[in-house]
Design a protein around this motif. Structure first.
Motif, PDB file in Angstrom:
ATOM      1  N   MET A 120       0.873  -1.193   0.000  1.00 62.85           N
ATOM      2  CA  MET A 120       0.000   0.000   0.000  1.00 62.85           C
ATOM      3  C   MET A 120       0.903   1.234   0.000  1.00 62.85           C
ATOM      4  N   ARG A 121       0.955   1.930  -1.119  1.00 56.42           N
ATOM      5  CA  ARG A 121       1.956   2.982  -1.297  1.00 56.42           C
ATOM      6  C   ARG A 121       1.754   4.147  -0.310  1.00 56.42           C
ATOM      7  N   CYS A 122       0.478   4.446  -0.045  1.00 54.89           N
ATOM      8  CA  CYS A 122       0.195   5.555   0.875  1.00 54.89           C
ATOM      9  C   CYS A 122       0.696   5.210   2.282  1.00 54.89           C
TER      10      CYS A 122
ATOM     11  N   CYS B 271       0.795   2.995  -7.169  1.00 56.13           N
ATOM     12  CA  CYS B 271       0.545   1.911  -6.200  1.00 56.13           C
ATOM     13  C   CYS B 271       0.310   0.574  -6.905  1.00 56.13           C
TER      14      CYS B 271
ATOM     15  N   GLY C 247     -10.559   4.339  -0.616  1.00 55.39           N
ATOM     16  CA  GLY C 247      -9.370   4.818  -1.336  1.00 55.39           C
ATOM     17  C   GLY C 247      -9.623   6.099  -2.118  1.00 55.39           C
TER      18      GLY C 247
ATOM     19  N   TYR D  99      -0.578   9.462  -4.350  1.00 54.85           N
ATOM     20  CA  TYR D  99      -0.121   8.129  -3.947  1.00 54.85           C
ATOM     21  C   TYR D  99      -0.583   7.026  -4.900  1.00 54.85           C
TER      22      TYR D  99
ATOM     23  N   CYS E 101      -7.734  -1.658  -4.201  1.00 57.95           N
ATOM     24  CA  CYS E 101      -7.215  -0.883  -3.071  1.00 57.95           C
ATOM     25  C   CYS E 101      -7.852  -1.421  -1.783  1.00 57.95           C
ATOM     26  N   PRO E 102      -7.061  -1.860  -0.806  1.00 60.52           N
ATOM     27  CA  PRO E 102      -7.645  -2.458   0.400  1.00 60.52           C
ATOM     28  C   PRO E 102      -8.607  -1.531   1.147  1.00 60.52           C
TER      29      PRO E 102
ATOM     30  N   ILE F  89      -8.222   9.260  -0.510  1.00 55.47           N
ATOM     31  CA  ILE F  89      -6.751   9.361  -0.574  1.00 55.47           C
ATOM     32  C   ILE F  89      -6.326   9.708  -2.004  1.00 55.47           C
TER      33      ILE F  89
ATOM     34  N   TYR G 174      -1.779  -1.544  -5.935  1.00 54.65           N
ATOM     35  CA  TYR G 174      -3.230  -1.743  -5.907  1.00 54.65           C
ATOM     36  C   TYR G 174      -3.906  -0.721  -6.820  1.00 54.65           C
ATOM     37  N   LYS G 175      -5.107  -1.091  -7.252  1.00 52.64           N
ATOM     38  CA  LYS G 175      -5.862  -0.155  -8.124  1.00 52.64           C
ATOM     39  C   LYS G 175      -6.929   0.514  -7.284  1.00 52.64           C
ATOM     40  N   VAL G 176      -6.881   1.836  -7.225  1.00 53.88           N
ATOM     41  CA  VAL G 176      -7.860   2.536  -6.399  1.00 53.88           C
ATOM     42  C   VAL G 176      -9.259   2.419  -7.011  1.00 53.88           C
TER      43      VAL G 176
END
Ligand code: FAD
Ligand code: SF4
Length: 519
Positions: A352-354, A445, A432, A441, A458-459, A435, A447-449
């Motif tokens: 999770m990049r953020c 990442c 997400g 962010y 995105c979790p 954010i 993950y895909k927002v």
């Protein structure tokens, strides 16, 4: 001389020459006591920079007091007979100086004040405890304001503080600009191309270098990078940091208060909390300077009002809130959250990049800015249902500006809603999307927002609905959040199942933090 001696212990966050315990004292009959205490440095395993900041600032403050003619008894951590505890060290000093009176400014933290409250029975001399007049709102004033209110709305408290201080108030009793709050102008994202002036960074002098060596040798296993160590450790350095903020960054403080940029740790924030919290800067003084910048046409009202609100609003409010609800606040857990803090909070090891960026900044600087603490780290802890005690320990340990009285209401009340909504009218829960709107962010990442469920989603997206679903009984009647459930109810059962399954799969993958990081 002995029977006239007054012993004045000064704590690590009381580094203010005009502190109430020194006011009116005669220098020739006063012994100032300053102590580096093992228990205080380790009751949670504070970030190395935080310990270095406080010890170095204490040593500089002691030197400044001596230059000013005070007698200072300074106990270093390495002194052979160091008792290791706060009360133990005071007991030793009483033996050394045989004072007839001990005079101390009220501690900012409940835990420390609790120890002080026992001195009356423990020690042979009279004990005088003075209130801490560096705060604008006294504890009793806050209690009076809070009396009988179900919801302690910060905004209403803030208006009282504006009236009390006269900050940004006009002669007719109306707020400057016709509004109390300009937050609606303060939610701009940054495009990354904007120039952000760097804040002053302070080279360690010989005192700080000695402290850095001490910290590395005694606290080497604590979280966080020790160097470069660049925090202001004297009043003069803190003033230089404040000057730079008022000259170069306050103009953009408001609009970009909620913005986040990958790798940019300060943005337009003041970075003054460490200096304010240990007493190197006076909060009211800073607010007066901010107001002056506005009156001189050097900063817009939305920035200045925003800055003043953070200090005479939020800062004063959380302090009053803390004392009003302690000690129950420390164990509040309205949402019955019990998941252990994940190891990734200590290692930053996550896709999770953020989160990874906020933890990197926390590790490198013992600092993350407000929106990172609130909407990335805090939002994650809320949605994942992390045990409030573990979250408190983490925030208290990792930030150089963290003291119980300010960390706890922010964690328990603002991010976790563990106080049942006394501080915040609704949980600060976000997917997400938020954010993505406020940062850059998501672009880089893994993950895909935009993906809502599944392994690459995105979790925050499934976690958001998992949180809403599991707390439906408590939250659906909240008028600020209740309508969200109609969106949930309009989804097909299969869609709802996909959200829940994705969230549970993600939560199951979280490795709990290993023992020994925080305590
Ligand atoms: C979960 C969480 C934990 C926090 N823990 C702490 C903490 O332990 N110590 C701490 O000083 N702040 C804490 N804050 C508040 C805030 O994040 C920091 O004060 C801020 O990031 C410090 O950086 P700055 O000086 O650049 O602040 P700026 O953005 O420049 O704000 C100016 C000043 O306003 C005050 N302030 C702003 N927001 C708050 C707030 N919510 N509560 C109290 N004061 C505020 C601070 O004194 C700060 O220096 C926390 C916030 C959250 C969401
Ligand atoms: S996609 Fe999700 S996890 Fe990744 S940076 Fe954006 S909000 Fe964070």
């Amino acid at each position: 001389m002995a029977e006239q001696t007054v012993l004045v212990p000064i704590l690590g966050d009381q580094l203010t020459p005009a502190i109430s315990s020194l006011q009116g004292q005669a220098k020739n009959s006063t012994v100032v006591l300053m102590m580096e205490v093992w228990d205080e440095a380790t009751y949670v395993k504070h970030h190395k920079q935080k310990i270095a900041l406080i010890f170095s600032a204490m040593r500089h403050f002691a030197a400044a007091l001596r230059d000013d003619g005070w007698t200072v008894d300074y106990v270093k951590l390495t002194d052979q007979d160091n008792a290791g505890s706060f009360s133990g060290e005071v007991a030793r000093a009483i033996e050394r100086h045989n004072p007839y009176r001990l005079r101390i400014t009220q501690a900012s933290e409940w835990r420390v004040q609790h120890a002080i409250d026992e001195w009356e029975d423990k020690f042979p001399c009279a004990i005088e405890v003075l209130s801490d007049d560096r705060f604008i709102c006294s504890r009793s004033e806050f209690d009076h304001w809070a009396e009988g209110r179900k919801q302690l709305t910060m905004e209403l408290f803030y208006r009282e503080m504006r009236k009390k201080t006269g900050l940004l108030m006009n002669a007719d009793g109306k707020p400057e600009g016709g509004k109390w709050n300009f937050d609606s102008e303060n939610r701009q994202a940054l495009d990354g191309a904007l120039f952000v002036p760097s804040r002053p960074r302070f080279e360690p002098d010989s005192i700080t270098k000695e402290v850095l060596t001490l910290v590395e040798s005694r606290f080497g296993d604590h979280f966080g990078q020790l160097e470069p160590f660049e925090w202001p450790v004297t009043h003069a350095q803190a003033c230089e940091a404040a000057d730079a903020f008022f000259q170069e960054r306050i103009e953009n403080f408001g609009p970009y208060q909620d913005a986040m940029i990958f790798g940019e740790d300060d943005l337009y924030h003041s970075m003054l909390s460490t200096s304010i919290n240990i007493g190197l800067l006076d909060p009211l003084d800073l607010c007066l300077r901010a107001e002056q910048a506005y009156r001189d046409g050097k900063a817009p009202l939305n920035s200045v009002e925003g800055f003043i609100r953070q200090i005479i609003g939020w800062r004063e409010y959380v302090r009053g809130f803390y004392w009003h609800f302690m000690p129950a606040l420390a164990s509040a857990n309205e949402l019955d959250a019990s998941r252990p803090l994940p190891e990734l909070f200590w290692t930053g090891d996550t896709k999770m990049r953020c989160l990874a960026d906020c933890i990197r900044s926390t590790n490198n600087n013992a600092h993350a800015h407000h929106i990172q603490r609130l909407m990335v780290l805090g939002n994650f802890c809320l949605l994942a249902g992390i045990d409030p005690q573990a979250v408190q320990d983490w925030y208290l340990a990792v930030y150089a500006d963290a003291f119980d009285w300010v960390e706890m209401p922010n964690v328990v009340g603002m991010i976790l809603y563990a106080d049942g909504g006394r501080l915040a009218t609704k949980p600060y829960a976000a997917s997400g999307n938020y954010i993505n709107k406020m940062s850059n962010y998501c672009g880089g990442c893994d993950y895909k927002v935009s993906a809502k469920t599944g392994d690459d989603a995105c979790p925050f997206n499934p976690l958001y609905w998992h949180f809403m679903d599991r707390h439906r009984d408590r939250l659906s009647s909240n008028h600020r959040i209740g309508r969200i459930y109609s969106t949930w109810d309009r989804m097909s059962e299969q869609k709802q199942r996909e959200y829940i399954d994705s969230a549970e799969k993600f939560l199951d993958s979280l490795e709990p933090a290993r023992e020994g990081w925080a305590r």
